[in-house]
Design a protein around this motif. Structure first.
Motif, PDB file in Angstrom:
ATOM      1  N   ARG A   1       0.835  -1.201   0.000  1.00  0.00           N
ATOM      2  CA  ARG A   1       0.000   0.000   0.000  1.00  0.00           C
ATOM      3  C   ARG A   1       0.866   1.246   0.000  1.00  0.00           C
ATOM      4  O   ARG A   1       2.043   1.204   0.369  1.00  0.00           O
ATOM      5  N   THR A   2       0.255   2.333  -0.423  1.00  0.00           N
ATOM      6  CA  THR A   2       0.875   3.643  -0.321  1.00  0.00           C
ATOM      7  C   THR A   2      -0.110   4.572   0.368  1.00  0.00           C
ATOM      8  O   THR A   2      -1.327   4.363   0.318  1.00  0.00           O
ATOM      9  N   VAL A   3       0.439   5.581   1.006  1.00  0.00           N
ATOM     10  CA  VAL A   3      -0.371   6.637   1.598  1.00  0.00           C
ATOM     11  C   VAL A   3       0.159   7.935   1.028  1.00  0.00           C
ATOM     12  O   VAL A   3       1.375   8.179   1.061  1.00  0.00           O
ATOM     13  N   ASN A   4      -0.716   8.731   0.449  1.00  0.00           N
ATOM     14  CA  ASN A   4      -0.265   9.990  -0.132  1.00  0.00           C
ATOM     15  C   ASN A   4      -1.325  11.072   0.032  1.00  0.00           C
ATOM     16  O   ASN A   4      -2.492  10.793   0.252  1.00  0.00           O
ATOM     17  N   LEU A   5      -0.847  12.293  -0.074  1.00  0.00           N
ATOM     18  CA  LEU A   5      -1.740  13.444  -0.140  1.00  0.00           C
ATOM     19  C   LEU A   5      -1.872  13.823  -1.595  1.00  0.00           C
ATOM     20  O   LEU A   5      -0.892  13.774  -2.354  1.00  0.00           O
ATOM     21  N   THR A   6      -3.066  14.190  -2.000  1.00  0.00           N
ATOM     22  CA  THR A   6      -3.329  14.640  -3.357  1.00  0.00           C
ATOM     23  C   THR A   6      -3.930  16.032  -3.290  1.00  0.00           C
ATOM     24  O   THR A   6      -4.822  16.282  -2.477  1.00  0.00           O
ATOM     25  N   PHE A   7      -3.430  16.917  -4.127  1.00  0.00           N
ATOM     26  CA  PHE A   7      -3.898  18.297  -4.189  1.00  0.00           C
ATOM     27  C   PHE A   7      -4.479  18.525  -5.581  1.00  0.00           C
ATOM     28  O   PHE A   7      -3.783  18.303  -6.581  1.00  0.00           O
ATOM     29  N   GLU A   8      -5.740  18.952  -5.647  1.00  0.00           N
ATOM     30  CA  GLU A   8      -6.416  19.131  -6.934  1.00  0.00           C
ATOM     31  C   GLU A   8      -7.595  20.077  -6.745  1.00  0.00           C
ATOM     32  O   GLU A   8      -8.006  20.349  -5.619  1.00  0.00           O
ATOM     33  N   ARG A   9      -8.131  20.569  -7.862  1.00  0.00           N
ATOM     34  CA  ARG A   9      -9.311  21.446  -7.764  1.00  0.00           C
ATOM     35  C   ARG A   9     -10.458  20.698  -7.094  1.00  0.00           C
ATOM     36  O   ARG A   9     -10.648  19.508  -7.312  1.00  0.00           O
ATOM     37  N   ALA A  10     -11.229  21.409  -6.308  1.00  0.00           N
ATOM     38  CA  ALA A  10     -12.354  20.790  -5.612  1.00  0.00           C
ATOM     39  C   ALA A  10     -13.404  20.274  -6.588  1.00  0.00           C
ATOM     40  O   ALA A  10     -14.086  19.290  -6.318  1.00  0.00           O
ATOM     41  N   ASP A  11     -13.529  20.915  -7.758  1.00  0.00           N
ATOM     42  CA  ASP A  11     -14.504  20.488  -8.762  1.00  0.00           C
ATOM     43  C   ASP A  11     -13.846  19.647  -9.870  1.00  0.00           C
ATOM     44  O   ASP A  11     -14.305  19.633 -10.999  1.00  0.00           O
ATOM     45  N   ILE A  12     -12.808  18.914  -9.509  1.00  0.00           N
ATOM     46  CA  ILE A  12     -12.048  18.137 -10.491  1.00  0.00           C
ATOM     47  C   ILE A  12     -12.974  17.175 -11.251  1.00  0.00           C
ATOM     48  O   ILE A  12     -13.897  16.583 -10.685  1.00  0.00           O
ATOM     49  N   GLN A  13     -12.718  17.060 -12.539  1.00  0.00           N
ATOM     50  CA  GLN A  13     -13.419  16.092 -13.398  1.00  0.00           C
ATOM     51  C   GLN A  13     -12.445  14.992 -13.735  1.00  0.00           C
ATOM     52  O   GLN A  13     -11.278  15.246 -14.040  1.00  0.00           O
ATOM     53  N   THR A  14     -12.903  13.754 -13.671  1.00  0.00           N
ATOM     54  CA  THR A  14     -12.079  12.596 -13.980  1.00  0.00           C
ATOM     55  C   THR A  14     -12.682  11.891 -15.188  1.00  0.00           C
ATOM     56  O   THR A  14     -13.849  11.528 -15.168  1.00  0.00           O
ATOM     57  N   VAL A  15     -11.860  11.709 -16.222  1.00  0.00           N
ATOM     58  CA  VAL A  15     -12.305  11.053 -17.447  1.00  0.00           C
ATOM     59  C   VAL A  15     -11.522   9.741 -17.589  1.00  0.00           C
ATOM     60  O   VAL A  15     -10.296   9.770 -17.688  1.00  0.00           O
TER      61      VAL A  15
END
Length: 113
Positions: free
Chosen positions: A96-110
């Motif tokens: 496993r990995t543990v990480n922090l992710t920083f992205e726009r709150a309204d991020i769209q994932t395609v």
């Protein structure tokens, strides 16, 4: 997600004993969200048309598969940003990995093929 202002967030209890995928929004910073992710398996190939995505590894080795067969391996304390519209696949190297992710709150994932 409604963060509580001026509150200490303790990451350790959120990840202790977690052995399956878990993604927890921790905080809002302007128009971005900080997420804590525990990864135990690959996440599908995808891209974000409206947001860059930054990863900061806290535990384990996170592999970021990118176009043209490139793979970036991040270990604790390393940070890497993926620009908007760049396809990628994230996965733990082992366990496993543990990480922090920083992205726009309204991020769209395609999802890609």
């Amino acid at each position: 997600m409604t963060p509580t202002p001026l509150t200490v967030i303790d990451l350790q209890p959120e990840t202790h004993g977690v052995s399956q995928y878990k993604n927890i929004p921790l905080s809002l910073v302007n128009d971005h969200v900080v997420r804590l992710s525990v990864m135990t398996e690959p996440f599908y190939w995808h891209f974000h048309p409206n947001s860059d995505e930054t990863f900061l590894v806290l535990e384990g080795t996170l592999c970021l598969d990118l176009p043209a067969g490139r793979t970036v391996e991040l270990t604790p304390g390393q940070l890497f940003s993926i620009p908007a519209n760049v396809p990628h696949c994230t996965r733990p190297k082992k366990g496993r990995t543990v990480n922090l992710t920083f992205e726009r709150a309204d991020i769209q994932t395609v999802k890609t093929a």
